[in-house]
Enzyme design. Structure first.
Site, PDB file in Angstrom:
ATOM      1  CG  ASP A 167      -2.200   0.024   1.164  1.00 23.89           C
ATOM      2  OD1 ASP A 167      -2.629   0.041   0.013  1.00 23.89           O
ATOM      3  OD2 ASP A 167      -2.909   0.027   2.189  1.00 23.89           O
ATOM      4  CG  ASP A 191      -6.664  -3.317   1.867  1.00 28.64           C
ATOM      5  OD1 ASP A 191      -6.929  -3.203   0.653  1.00 28.64           O
ATOM      6  OD2 ASP A 191      -6.207  -2.400   2.564  1.00 28.64           O
TER       7      ASP A 191
END
Lengths: 342, 1014
Positions: free
Chosen positions: B366, B711
């Site tokens: 990320d 996620d």
């Protein structure tokens, strides 16, 4: 809390605004057009129902191989015709690895052999390096019993025949003729030390004659008293090389009832006497003391109560003798049951 | 159960069942609370939008529905977990062995042979071994789940609720359906809420949908999809600004996030690479043990042993061949590393994940929070026709710019005044960058920036009394405010404005240069453009700032400013400068990315952010290295259309979500293959999964970092999911295998290093553990085939496996790396196995063989010195073990009772045990290294290993010489010289291995290297 997202509302829209400017250089313009396009496509995508189906994202297990495929792969492993490999190795590879291992193992075997040679060279054939494991002596008896019991009917020949035969066998080396021919007559009442002789010389052994066993010798009564209901047993102390039992005082033997009525056993007779004479010791090993005859004590149970289950224990008594080991019932003692029928 | 049927019917019903469940899930999602009118809503929940619930009714509902908290995912029941520990492959073998012992004992007992309790003891020992190792494994598992549990104890959330018409602050846990709650900027949304009143309310939904853009919430229903409509705010999201009132419609596990979380937790964990390795290895060992055992069972039957005896041989071979201590060793090694990692802020949920991290070849990271600091920071300023760089470091340790210019003062004043963000109260002690702020990200950045540069901004603002304010909106794209001046004599008003640079420029006629107002000419405009483009190209968000003093006569004191009409000057302002902001990368990240690169790990950035920002950060931290170009860059440089560029020339590639949507999976694979440096921007959570899948298709072991609920699928999908400890949602933490407590990318690199080290060290540890299986097995083989008295007993074997050798094998986990492991490529999980052929062959057939010879040398010595010559031992077994033979003659004619022989046999066990111990000391020394010489590695550098050797010797001595041992564990006090007989073999092992290592080092790639390097 600070907002997790880096893109606040105001700034984002200002970025969007950039392409609107007319005075951009050509190259940048291209980039910005692209960006505008992206902006549109990347318009936010809501989570869909399907996305929440997490099962879908699990890694699929490998498809199970069929039996045929497994066999085929084993076959290829065993012999791969293409690469000429047997179990994953070519002939050359196999021979190299086998050569390597044979050299390694030959070396190891040689080293082991060398060690064994050193070992045997360091060990005397005449006396063991240590005898702590075999000490103190055990005791054995005849007849040889498999179940620690002597059960017979005096009138039933069959029931005691095996005992008598066992005793016969036992006494064979003690026949007077054999003893007289091979061994010397000893009369001393102390240890028969022969240490001063040259190491390799054969040692002399004292006679122990069968005839000395009296009523248990089997000479007068070939049935050793079994037919009369007065059975004999023979006791012998285990041989230990160099062992001097009793430290100068002969070991004696006693027999008694282990548990139950002590009267049941009645009178016990010992032949030739209830002692292991000192003159039979020490033992010099089977290499030098070839004709050694271990002394025997014969025990005759002359007054046994019939039809009773009597626990008998005969044991050695003397200095350095253990006769009550909890783990080894034959250490310095034997025990058996007597069950005699009329 | 359906797999058992295997017929069409079974499959069909399975499918149906699945479909049913999906349907059920969909139904659950059907919420119509957002569509009905407020009156209906009041009816439905028996509530009032003015007074809220009554307290008594609320407590009734609380009793009915339970607390408003996510229930921890329902784990496997504890007894199942424990049972699983007892039913592994090796454990099953041990159970079989134990039952054989029991049967043997039972038969002996039935025959009336009370003498031998050995089999009973052995059975009990075996069972306790299984149980003890099971308890140990269970405890390890229990401890690691506890670490996770501790995350749940976060500070209880508070909620402002209106009950009985009164406002109360209560624990969010006590909220019930129908409660009327109030939320304001900065609060977390305490449950799923239907909005009934909102004022400028914006909510950050990123934890739920992964969208970084704040969404405004209004009372109107705007979409039939509950996830899309504006009048529902979801549990666990954060309100960024504004206020709102609403009715609670779902609490606890029934909230949307609760449902997602429970779904994610239902997905079983994938097997980790190390688990696969160990399973693979255990399978081989178990089948070899059974094959060996069975062969000798048949051989024994053929030779003429009794069935029972043959069964006992089978059992003994299984016990000898199975490395009982291995699983414990592996668990301890892994948990040691996990502990070490926890100290470095990586908490490992799943022990085996430690090693997975070591074999990782791709990290999908990320951007926000992991690579960056997760806070907007002022990065550059443009004033006086120059770009100035601000300090973006986390601890304000960087260089600052020249602040002497008059223009800077004006710019700072605008930035300070034209800003609605405020610090939360009571944070004076905290350093400025860490303080909490109410306001959006860019205003926060400006607030902190001005606080740091001009001092206490709150006091400063008070000096300039705010008269009117026009907040930002998307049509104006600016924000302004009018202030009275600090000097009470100066009656002018000051108008300050900030906004999109173009919009600001349009309104300006002059520009402040070095404190002087100059008229805006084309040249200055040009340089403004360049500056703006440059800053924008760095991925920074640029804001323009301008001001004007309002004419005293036109706008006298008391003039009524109207923010809607804007009845005041908003053009011909004076331009002060530009300020650009970015979420700066963390200081440690570039170094960490570099380390990954040298370690052969690819770092792929996957972010929801804008491509330009993403690219700028990627370039900044080194994900896109200096000099790497994208296809577009090449096109611009060569002045050719993008299509004509040879794609393989471009090292870097930035793909955004839109493009990804149109790519087939083959295209994506191709892109990942051809461009080593990849950045994915503007990606949705689904696309993150697609990227992970594609990497896995290419054979990589993929680590994924993530923080949002959205996620969690990608975290599950990844070979190792890494959740953020600070920013991460509970769902993400649940789905992950590892948690970074400091949200720092650099910690991952530490993890990789530890993972690689533990792989190497496990290899050494396993090699050490396996070696002794051969000297444990050969006594039986010789015993059965050559009929010597048994040289080594089963209980003694268990003592070696589980007592003396455990500590040394664990101590190898403390061994330092032999070389810089971060300069090597990640291991190929298909080729570089934990236990490979070379390792097994070297341990078993070379070192193990030497150890066997050592054992037999010592055994024959002990026998010969007590009176039993080696050649006499051969074929001795039947007489030796005859219980009724009390006057068995040895080589000297001495007569032995059975009991004496048994003690002699125990002496042999002990002697063999001692030989294995001595050889194992040598073994643990050689296992310190696989390639380097032990002299290079240092003998005493691993202190744990040294103490392990001492421990091993002490324990060996204790077993031998402690009174009572002969009858309990069959250890005899042996003569001192028998300890030294195996020493030459120990030296041989050491010298032989040094020769091996020398050959391996000198001739890399040679036959020697291939066959002997493990």
């Amino acid at each position: 809390m600070e907002p997790t997202s880096a893109a606040g509302g105001a700034g984002e829209e200002q970025l969007d605004n950039q392409p609107g400017n007319s005075s951009q250089k050509g190259a940048h313009k291209h980039g910005h057009e692209l960006e505008e396009e992206q902006e549109e496509l990347a318009e936010h995508q809501p989570l869909e129902q399907e996305d929440l189906n997490f099962e879908k994202w699990k890694r699929k297990p490998l498809p199970k191989r069929t039996l045929y495929q497994t066999i085929a792969s084993v076959k290829t492993y065993l012999w791969n015709a293409e690469t000429k490999e047997f179990m994953g190795r070519t002939g050359k590879s196999w021979s190299l690895i086998l050569l390597f291992y044979s050299v390694l193992y030959l070396f190891l075997a040689a080293m082991f052999g060398g060690c064994m040679c050193c070992l045997m060279w360091s060990i005397s054939p005449y006396h063991p390096t240590f005898n702590d494991r075999v000490m103190p002596p055990g005791m054995t008896m005849a007849p040889h019993l498999d179940a620690h019991e002597i059960v017979f009917n005096a009138s039933d020949r069959k029931s005691w025949k095996k005992y008598a035969r066992s005793m016969d066998e036992y006494l064979k080396p003690y026949n007077d003729g054999v003893q007289e021919r091979k061994n010397i007559h000893c009369s001393q009442e102390k240890y028969f030390m022969q240490d001063h002789l040259e190491e390799t010389l054969e040692r002399k052994a004292c006679q122990f004659k069968r005839s000395w066993l009296g009523e248990c010798s089997g000479l007068q009564d070939p049935h050793y008293g079994y037919s009369l209901g007065k059975p004999c047993v023979f006791l012998r102390m285990n041989r230990i090389l160099g062992y001097l039992p009793g430290q100068g005082k002969a070991i004696n033997v006693t027999c008694g009832v282990k548990k139950g009525n002590p009267e049941a056993l009645g009178e016990v007779e010992f032949f030739p006497k209830s002692l292991f004479d000192l003159k039979y010791y020490p033992y010099y090993g089977k290499l030098r003391h070839v004709n050694y005859s271990a002394p025997v004590v014969a025990v005759r149970f002359a007054g046994v109560q019939y039809d009773a289950h009597i626990y008998v224990k005969c044991k050695l008594n003397g200095k350095g003798i253990i006769n009550d080991s909890p783990t080894d019932r034959y250490l310095g003692a034997v025990s058996f049951t007597l069950d005699i029928g009329a | 159960m359906f797999e058992m049927d295997g017929d069409g019917k079974g499959k069909k019903s399975k499918k149906e069942k699945k479909k049913e469940r999906l349907e059920g899930m969909k139904k659950e999602m059907d919420i119509d609370d957002h569509e009905i009118t407020i009156e209906e809503l009041e009816m439905r929940y028996d509530t009032s939008i003015k007074k809220g619930l009554t307290s008594s009714f609320a407590s009734q509902v609380l009793e009915r529905d339970g607390p408003n908290a996510l229930r921890p995912p329902k784990g496997t029941p504890e007894y199942v977990k424990f049972a699983r520990q007892l039913a592994g492959g090796l454990q099953c073998l041990m159970w079989v062995a134990a039952s054989i012992c029991f049967i043997a004992f039972g038969i002996e007992l039935a025959r009336g042979n009370l003498a031998s309790f050995d089999n009973l003891y052995l059975a009990i020992t075996l069972i306790s071994v299984v149980v003890v190792t099971g308890c140990f494994g269970y405890y390890q598992e229990f401890k690691s789940t506890n670490i996770i549990a501790s995350f749940k104890n976060l500070v209880p959330q508070q909620a402002l609720v209106i009950r009985d018409g009164q406002k109360n602050q209560i624990n969010a846990v006590d909220l019930v359906v129908g409660d009327l709650v109030e939320i304001k900027g900065g609060d977390g949304v305490p449950a799923d809420i239907r909005i009934i009143f909102a004022q400028g309310c914006k909510v950050d939904n990123s934890s739920l949908t992964g969208e970084s853009e704040p969404q405004s919430k209004t009372p109107e229903c705007t979409h039939e999809n509950p996830l899309e409509t504006r009048n529902i705010a979801f549990f666990s999201t954060t309100c960024l600004e504004g206020v709102a009132n609403g009715i609670v419609i779902n609490t606890g596990d029934r909230t949307i996030i609760g449902r997602i979380a429970s779904l994610a937790s239902g997905v079983g964990n994938e097997k980790t690479p190390i688990a696969i390795e160990i399973e693979h290895f255990v399978d081989i060992i178990a089948s070899l043990a059974i094959a060996f055992g069975f062969t000798f069972f048949v051989v024994a039957m053929f030779i003429g042993y009794e069935f029972l005896e043959a069964m006992i041989f089978f059992m003994a071979i299984v016990v000898a061949y199975v490395p009982e201590g291995l699983l414990a060793t592996v668990t301890v090694c892994l948990s040691l590393t996990a502990k070490r990692l926890a100290r470095k802020n990586c908490v490992v949920k799943n022990l085996e994940a430690v090693e997975t991290l070591g074999s990782t070849s791709v990290i999908c990271s990320d951007k926000t929070g992991t690579l960056t600091q997760n806070r907007m920071t002022v990065a550059h300023l443009w004033f006086d026709n120059h770009v100035h760089a601000a300090d973006t470091t986390e601890d304000q340790s960087g260089q600052s710019f020249d602040q002497s210019s008059e223009t800077w003062r004006a710019l700072a004043r605008i930035a300070g005044l034209c800003n609605r963000a405020v610090f939360r109260p009571d944070q004076e002690g905290l350093p400025v960058p860490r303080r909490l702020v109410v306001g959006d990200a860019s205003e926060t950045a400006l607030l902190k920036f001005t606080e740091l540069t001009i001092g206490n901004i709150m006091v400063y603002r008070d000096r300039f009394n705010k008269v009117v304010e026009v907040p930002f909106n998307s049509t104006n794209k600016f924000q302004l405010s009018v202030h009275e001046l600090e000097d009470p004599m100066d009656l002018r008003y000051l108008l300050v404005m900030k906004g999109a640079p173009e919009r600001i420029l349009e309104r300006c006629s002059t520009i402040l240069i070095k404190g002087q107002e100059l008229s805006m000419d084309e040249h200055l405009k040009e340089s403004f453009q360049t500056a703006q483009m440059d800053l924008g190209g760095l991925g920074e968000r640029v804001l323009g700032f301008c001001y004007v003093y309002l004419n005293e006569k036109e706008f006298p004191r008391g003039y009524k400013f109207d923010s809607d009409e804007m009845n005041f000057t908003t053009s011909d302002l004076c331009f002060a400068g530009l300020i650009s902001m970015i979420d700066p990368p963390r200081a440690t990240v570039p170094d960490a990315v570099m380390k990954c690169r040298t370690a052969g790990i690819r770092v792929v950035m996957v972010t929801g952010d804008h491509p330009i920002t993403a690219r700028a950060i990627a370039a900044n931290v080194g994900i896109i290295s200096e000099g790497s170009e994208t296809v577009e860059d090449i096109a611009i440089r060569k002045r050719i259309p993008v299509e004509q560029v040879n794609k393989s020339d471009a090292r870097a590639c930035v793909i955004n979500g839109g493009q990804l949507k149109d790519m087939s999976s083959e295209d994506l694979d191709e892109a990942l293959r051809s461009h080593p440096e990849m950045v994915f921007a503007r990606t949705s959570p689904q696309q993150k999964l697609i990227i992970v899948e594609s990497c896995q298709r290419l054979g990589s072991i993929v680590a994924v970092t993530g923080d949002g609920v959205n996620d969690s699928p990608a975290l599950k999908k990844a070979d190792i999911g890494i959740a953020m400890g600070i920013a991460g949602s509970d769902a993400a933490k649940n789905a992950a295998d590892m948690i970074l407590l400091d949200d720092n990318f650099a910690s991952i690199v530490t993890g990789v290093e530890q993972g690689r080290l533990i792989f190497d060290n496990l290899k050494k540890s396993i090699a050490y553990t396996l070696t002794k299986n051969i000297p444990e097995l050969t006594p039986y083989l010789i015993y059965i085939t050559v009929s010597v008295p048994l040289p080594l007993g089963c209980i003694t074997i268990l003592f070696i496996e589980l007592a003396t050798d455990i500590y040394p094998s664990v101590s190898l986990a403390y061994e330092k790396a032999e070389s810089d492991i971060m300069n090597l490529k990640p291991r190929n999980p298909r080729r570089d196995r934990l236990v490979n052929e070379a390792l097994a062959a070297y341990s078993y057939f070379q070192i193990g063989a030497i150890q066997s010879f050592a054992g037999f040398t010592d055994y024959f010595s002990a026998m010969a010195q007590e009176g039993w010559y080696p050649l006499m031992c051969v074929g001795l077994r039947a007489h030796w073990e005859n219980v009724h033979l009390q006057d068995m003659q040895d080589s000297y004619g001495q007569e032995w009772t059975f009991g004496q022989r048994l003690y002699q046999q125990y002496t042999c066990y002990t002697v063999f045990f001692v030989s294995i111990e001595i050889c194992q000391i040598s073994d643990v020394l050689i296992r310190k290294t696989r390639r380097l010489s032990v002299f290079q590695q240092g003998f005493f550098r691993n202190k744990v290993l040294v103490s392990a050797i001492v421990f091993q010797l002490l324990l060996g001595n204790l077993l031998c010489y402690c009174p009572g041992m002969p009858n309990i564990f069959n250890f005899m006090p042996i003569r001192v010289q028998w300890w030294f007989i195996p020493v030459p073999y120990g030296i041989l092992i050491f010298v032989y291995d040094e020769i091996r290592k020398l050959g391996v080092r000198r001739n890399p790639g040679s036959w020697w290297d291939k066959e002997l390097y493990y």
